[in-house]
Design a protein around this motif. Structure first.
Motif, PDB file in Angstrom:
ATOM      1  N   ILE A   1       0.855  -1.183   0.000  1.00  0.00           N
ATOM      2  CA  ILE A   1       0.000   0.000   0.000  1.00  0.00           C
ATOM      3  C   ILE A   1       0.894   1.235   0.000  1.00  0.00           C
ATOM      4  CG2 ILE A   1      -1.871   1.241   1.144  1.00  0.00           C
ATOM      5  CD1 ILE A   1      -2.605  -1.579   0.191  1.00  0.00           C
TER       6      ILE A   1
ATOM      7  N   SER B   1      -0.468  -2.929  -4.611  1.00  0.00           N
ATOM      8  CA  SER B   1      -1.826  -3.443  -4.396  1.00  0.00           C
ATOM      9  C   SER B   1      -2.843  -2.316  -4.460  1.00  0.00           C
ATOM     10  CB  SER B   1      -1.914  -4.128  -3.025  1.00  0.00           C
ATOM     11  OG  SER B   1      -0.920  -5.112  -2.896  1.00  0.00           O
ATOM     12  N   ALA B   2      -2.506  -1.176  -3.855  1.00  0.00           N
ATOM     13  CA  ALA B   2      -3.421  -0.035  -3.828  1.00  0.00           C
ATOM     14  C   ALA B   2      -2.642   1.216  -3.465  1.00  0.00           C
ATOM     15  CB  ALA B   2      -4.546  -0.252  -2.818  1.00  0.00           C
TER      16      ALA B   2
END
Length: 231
Positions: free
Chosen positions: A189, A207-208
């Protein structure tokens, strides 16, 4: 900002030395300006320099990271503690049942915004997922070379690291350290939707990303400075 016209002068630096930043703010106070939008570490020298700007009639708006005990007129940016809590939730969902250590990467703890993100992250992990363990790297200034070496050392010390919450940047360098040690990173993240992070998202390496509309923030900061002058 039409019909208003904003002319910007910029001072960017790779390292946030409080004394140098205070000197720059004092120079602005002497030279004159209609306002200052500031990202700086929380330090007595910086707070005192902001006070001198206020006494000179120059409003200061803090951006991204706050100086709440200074004479700034406002803070503009995300709720950093909530951002850290969100990152903890996302990483827990991504790791699932895997009981693996999480690497928390900061640029410097003197930035209140980064500190608040870390506090939110740690508090959420402690309260909701206490079985998860953390490792930390900091004082890299977000520079790739420093981040890479610190990440390598953390991976060597903790063979169970499989997730990252990158608070202070240097994401390519962190991933490079994982690649160098041929280790998997199952959840990553980061912050800010810049060109590097867009590429890493497209490649499936992140991932984000916790995104905040910086353009909107800058617009709001300029509005606040205009209002401080009676607009």
């Amino acid at each position: 900002m039409r019909p208003a016209v904003i002319r910007s002068r910029f001072d960017f630096r790779e390292k946030g030395d409080p004394r140098e930043i205070a000197d720059t703010l004092d120079m602005i106070a002497r030279r004159g300006s209609r306002g200052v939008i500031l990202k700086a570490p929380e330090a007595p020298e910086v707070n005192t320099a902001v006070l001198r700007l206020a006494e000179a009639g120059i409003p200061v708006v803090t951006l991204v990271t706050d100086l709440p005990f200074s004479k700034r007129v406002a803070y503009v940016g995300m709720d950093n503690r909530s951002a850290g809590t969100t990152a903890a939730y996302l990483i827990d969902q991504l790791l699932g049942e895997r009981d693996r250590r999480i690497l928390v990467a900061l640029s410097r703890t003197v930035f209140r915004g980064e500190e608040e993100r870390e506090i939110g992250f740690r508090a959420a992990i402690r309260e909701r997922w206490p079985h998860r363990t953390l490792a930390e790297i900091t004082d890299s200034d977000g520079l790739d070379s420093s981040v890479y070496q610190l990440a390598l050392a953390a991976l060597d010390e903790h063979p169970d690291i499989e997730a990252v919450y990158s608070i202070g940047g240097g994401n390519r360098a962190i991933l490079g350290a994982f690649d160098s040690r041929r280790r998997p990173c199952r959840a990553f993240i980061g912050h800010d939707l810049d060109s590097d992070n867009r590429e890493l998202l497209d490649a499936g390496r992140l991932s984000a990303v916790l995104y905040h509309d910086l353009r909107r923030d800058m617009h709001r900061a300029c509005q606040i400075i205009m209002q401080a002058h009676g607009a």
